[in-house]
Enzyme design. Structure first.
Site, PDB file in Angstrom:
ATOM      1  N   VAL A  63       0.844  -1.197   0.000  1.00 37.07           N
ATOM      2  CA  VAL A  63       0.000   0.000   0.000  1.00 37.07           C
ATOM      3  C   VAL A  63       0.882   1.250   0.000  1.00 37.07           C
ATOM      4  O   VAL A  63       0.611   2.215  -0.729  1.00 37.07           O
ATOM      5  CB  VAL A  63      -0.961  -0.007   1.210  1.00 37.07           C
ATOM      6  CG1 VAL A  63      -1.706   1.310   1.339  1.00 37.07           C
ATOM      7  CG2 VAL A  63      -1.933  -1.173   1.097  1.00 37.07           C
ATOM      8  N   HIS A  64       1.932   1.218   0.779  1.00 37.28           N
ATOM      9  CA  HIS A  64       2.871   2.340   0.860  1.00 37.28           C
ATOM     10  C   HIS A  64       3.503   2.617  -0.505  1.00 37.28           C
ATOM     11  O   HIS A  64       3.639   3.775  -0.914  1.00 37.28           O
ATOM     12  CB  HIS A  64       3.948   2.018   1.897  1.00 37.28           C
ATOM     13  CG  HIS A  64       4.949   3.085   2.123  1.00 37.28           C
ATOM     14  ND1 HIS A  64       4.646   4.313   2.681  1.00 37.28           N
ATOM     15  CD2 HIS A  64       6.284   3.114   1.874  1.00 37.28           C
ATOM     16  CE1 HIS A  64       5.739   5.045   2.760  1.00 37.28           C
ATOM     17  NE2 HIS A  64       6.755   4.350   2.277  1.00 37.28           N
TER      18      HIS A  64
END
Length: 105
Positions: A76-77
């Site tokens: 996600v990062h």
């Protein structure tokens, strides 16, 4: 997440980060009136962005082919870094154009 997936995700983060860093340098150059350097830095920024986007496309293609990746906070990062870089490059180009316009008046 296995080592191969980790390398892919880190490549995405690295390329997106490099794209944003080049755009920051481009904007700094434009503020100083150095539009040739600003253009060179934006070219480098866009090249890094293409690399990051290619990594993302590879992830999407694998997913569509049934090779599912575990979604982790790191994944996600990495997507966050990419989307931030895309937005930043677009806005940076607009600001460089504005600086150039103001400089020519």
């Amino acid at each position: 997440m296995n080592d191969e997936q980790l390398q892919v995700v880190m490549g995405l983060i690295m390329n997106a980060g490099n794209a944003k860093a080049e755009a920051v340098a481009a904007l700094t150059a434009a503020k100083k009136g150095n539009f040739i350097l600003a253009e060179e830095k934006m070219i480098a920024a866009n090249e890094a962005l293409v690399e990051a986007h290619n990594v993302q496309t590879g992830l999407l293609t694998a997913e569509a082919s049934g090779d599912h990746t575990t979604v982790t906070l790191l994944m996600v990062h990495s997507q966050d870094h990419l989307m931030n870089a895309i937005s930043y490059l677009g806005l940076t180009q607009e600001l460089i154009d504005l600086y150039h316009r103001l400089d020519s008046k």
